[in-house]
Design a protein around this motif. Structure first.
Motif, short mmCIF file in Angstrom:
data_model
loop_
_atom_site.label_atom_id
_atom_site.label_comp_id
_atom_site.label_asym_id
_atom_site.label_seq_id
_atom_site.Cartn_x
_atom_site.Cartn_y
_atom_site.Cartn_z
N MET A 1 52.36 27.60 44.45
CA MET A 1 51.64 28.83 44.76
C MET A 1 50.48 29.07 43.81
O MET A 1 49.56 29.81 44.12
CB MET A 1 52.60 30.02 44.72
N SER A 2 50.51 28.48 42.61
CA SER A 2 49.45 28.73 41.64
C SER A 2 48.10 28.24 42.15
O SER A 2 47.06 28.88 41.90
CB SER A 2 49.78 28.06 40.30
N SER A 3 48.09 27.12 42.88
CA SER A 3 46.83 26.59 43.42
C SER A 3 46.25 27.53 44.47
O SER A 3 45.04 27.82 44.46
CB SER A 3 47.05 25.20 44.03
N ILE A 4 47.10 27.99 45.38
CA ILE A 4 46.65 28.90 46.44
C ILE A 4 46.15 30.20 45.83
O ILE A 4 45.08 30.71 46.19
CB ILE A 4 47.79 29.17 47.45
N LEU A 5 46.92 30.74 44.89
CA LEU A 5 46.53 31.99 44.23
C LEU A 5 45.23 31.82 43.47
O LEU A 5 44.36 32.70 43.49
CB LEU A 5 47.65 32.43 43.28
N GLY A 6 45.06 30.68 42.81
CA GLY A 6 43.84 30.42 42.06
C GLY A 6 42.60 30.40 42.94
O GLY A 6 41.55 30.95 42.59
N ILE A 7 42.71 29.76 44.11
CA ILE A 7 41.58 29.70 45.04
C ILE A 7 41.24 31.09 45.56
O ILE A 7 40.06 31.46 45.66
CB ILE A 7 41.90 28.74 46.22
N ILE A 8 42.26 31.88 45.88
CA ILE A 8 42.03 33.25 46.37
C ILE A 8 41.32 34.08 45.30
O ILE A 8 40.34 34.79 45.58
CB ILE A 8 43.36 33.91 46.78
N VAL A 9 41.80 33.98 44.04
CA VAL A 9 41.18 34.74 42.94
C VAL A 9 39.73 34.29 42.74
O VAL A 9 38.83 35.12 42.51
CB VAL A 9 41.99 34.55 41.64
N ALA A 10 39.48 32.97 42.84
CA ALA A 10 38.12 32.45 42.66
C ALA A 10 37.18 32.99 43.74
O ALA A 10 36.06 33.41 43.44
CB ALA A 10 38.15 30.92 42.70
N LEU A 11 37.64 32.98 44.99
CA LEU A 11 36.82 33.49 46.10
C LEU A 11 36.52 34.97 45.93
O LEU A 11 35.40 35.43 46.14
CB LEU A 11 37.52 33.23 47.44
N LEU A 12 37.54 35.73 45.52
CA LEU A 12 37.36 37.17 45.30
C LEU A 12 36.39 37.42 44.14
O LEU A 12 35.52 38.30 44.22
CB LEU A 12 38.70 37.84 45.00
N ALA A 13 36.53 36.64 43.07
CA ALA A 13 35.65 36.80 41.90
C ALA A 13 34.19 36.54 42.27
O ALA A 13 33.30 37.30 41.88
CB ALA A 13 36.10 35.87 40.79
N ILE A 14 33.96 35.44 43.03
CA ILE A 14 32.59 35.11 43.44
C ILE A 14 32.04 36.19 44.38
O ILE A 14 30.90 36.66 44.22
CB ILE A 14 32.55 33.73 44.13
N GLY A 15 32.86 36.59 45.36
CA GLY A 15 32.41 37.60 46.34
C GLY A 15 32.10 38.93 45.69
O GLY A 15 31.03 39.50 45.91
N ILE A 16 33.02 39.41 44.86
CA ILE A 16 32.82 40.71 44.19
C ILE A 16 31.65 40.62 43.21
O ILE A 16 30.84 41.54 43.08
CB ILE A 16 34.11 41.16 43.47
N GLY A 17 31.55 39.48 42.52
CA GLY A 17 30.45 39.28 41.58
C GLY A 17 29.10 39.32 42.27
O GLY A 17 28.14 39.91 41.75
N MET A 18 29.00 38.70 43.45
CA MET A 18 27.75 38.72 44.21
C MET A 18 27.37 40.13 44.61
O MET A 18 26.20 40.54 44.50
CB MET A 18 27.88 37.84 45.45
#
Length: 265
Positions: free
Chosen positions: A1-18
């Motif tokens: 689950m750490s890989s899936i969670l990591g990808i979700i966090v990364a996508l959210l971080a990039i999206g919110i950052g933009m």
């Protein structure tokens, strides 16, 4: 689950950052950039590796997202102690019936060589060769993702150059020029993101899983060789518990105390 969670966090971080930077998320809808980055990365990997290795790509992804369940070191130590006890009481041949229930081919092969009476040095050599072969296979799998992580950011620069070349045709229209330049750097964003947030971390995950499996295999080798030498269960326990971390050793000892207490009760 750490890989899936990591990808979700990364996508959210990039999206919110933009959004926080004032960039529109609709800018990410750029089929050309996706084609250049992911299509180009796939093409580079196909050039760099033979198909016999590339066809394992789906299996490697499955390992990353659904990590194979391995027996714990403590469970394996308990199993070796039990087998050593049987071998001491009834002889090595008594282990033959037990090997039929072993699912791990590596462990089963080790027990079969012990039962067949092979010498200590030969058993050690064969099993260590198996571990070396596993290490080479796993390194090849991880290398595919490492190389993808190397190619993707460079392809991002290529995508940006292509986009800038296209934007030069709109020098007279300021609105179109700004949009074209923005679109050009989406390829760079995707290249860096896929390289350093997907491919390199996946390669690292595969290396960690491989190391964990190899550590277990080395413990198995030590346990099998101890049984072939005819060591007592207590001696094998002292020898193998060295592979446990302090925290794992405390849990192992506590579990054994509970078993002993249960028997005496």
């Amino acid at each position: 689950m750490s890989s899936i969670l990591g990808i979700i966090v990364a996508l959210l971080a990039i999206g919110i950052g933009m959004v926080m930077k004032g960039a529109s998320l609709t800018a990410l809808v750029n089929p050309a950039a996706f084609l250049i980055i992911f299509g180009g990365t796939a093409a580079s990997i196909m050039i760099a590796f033979p198909f016999s290795e590339l066809k394992k790509f789906p299996v490697l992804l499955k390992i990353v997202f659904f990590e194979p369940k391995l027996p714990s070191k403590a469970e394996q130590i308990s199993s070796f102690i039990e087998c050593a006890g049987i071998a001491k009481r009834e002889g090595i041949l008594a282990l033959e019936e037990m090997t039929n229930n072993i699912k791990d081919p590596f462990l089963k092969k080790g027990y079969e060589m012990i039962i067949d009476g092979y010498e200590y040095d030969f058993i050690e050599e064969v099993l260590m060769d198996e571990v070396d072969a596993i290490d080479k296979r796993h390194k090849t799998g991880a290398l595919i993702f490492t190389q993808a992580g190397t190619y993707a950011p460079t392809l991002g620069v290529l995508g940006a150059v292509i986009g800038l070349v296209a934007s030069l045709g709109n020098l007279n229209d300021v609105d179109k020029l700004g949009h074209s330049i923005s679109a050009a750097f989406i390829a760079t964003l995707l290249g860096i993101f896929s390289g350093y947030v997907l491919w390199h971390p996946i390669a690292n995950k595969l290396k960690r899983i491989s190391k964990k499996e190899q550590e277990l295999k080395l413990l198995m080798i030590e346990g099998l060789l101890a049984i072939s030498q005819g060591l007592s269960p207590s001696a094998i326990e002292k020898k193998l518990t060295a592979h446990l971390s302090p925290k794992e050793r405390i849990k192992y000892e506590k579990k054994n105390e509970e078993k002993t207490y249960g028997k005496t009760a």
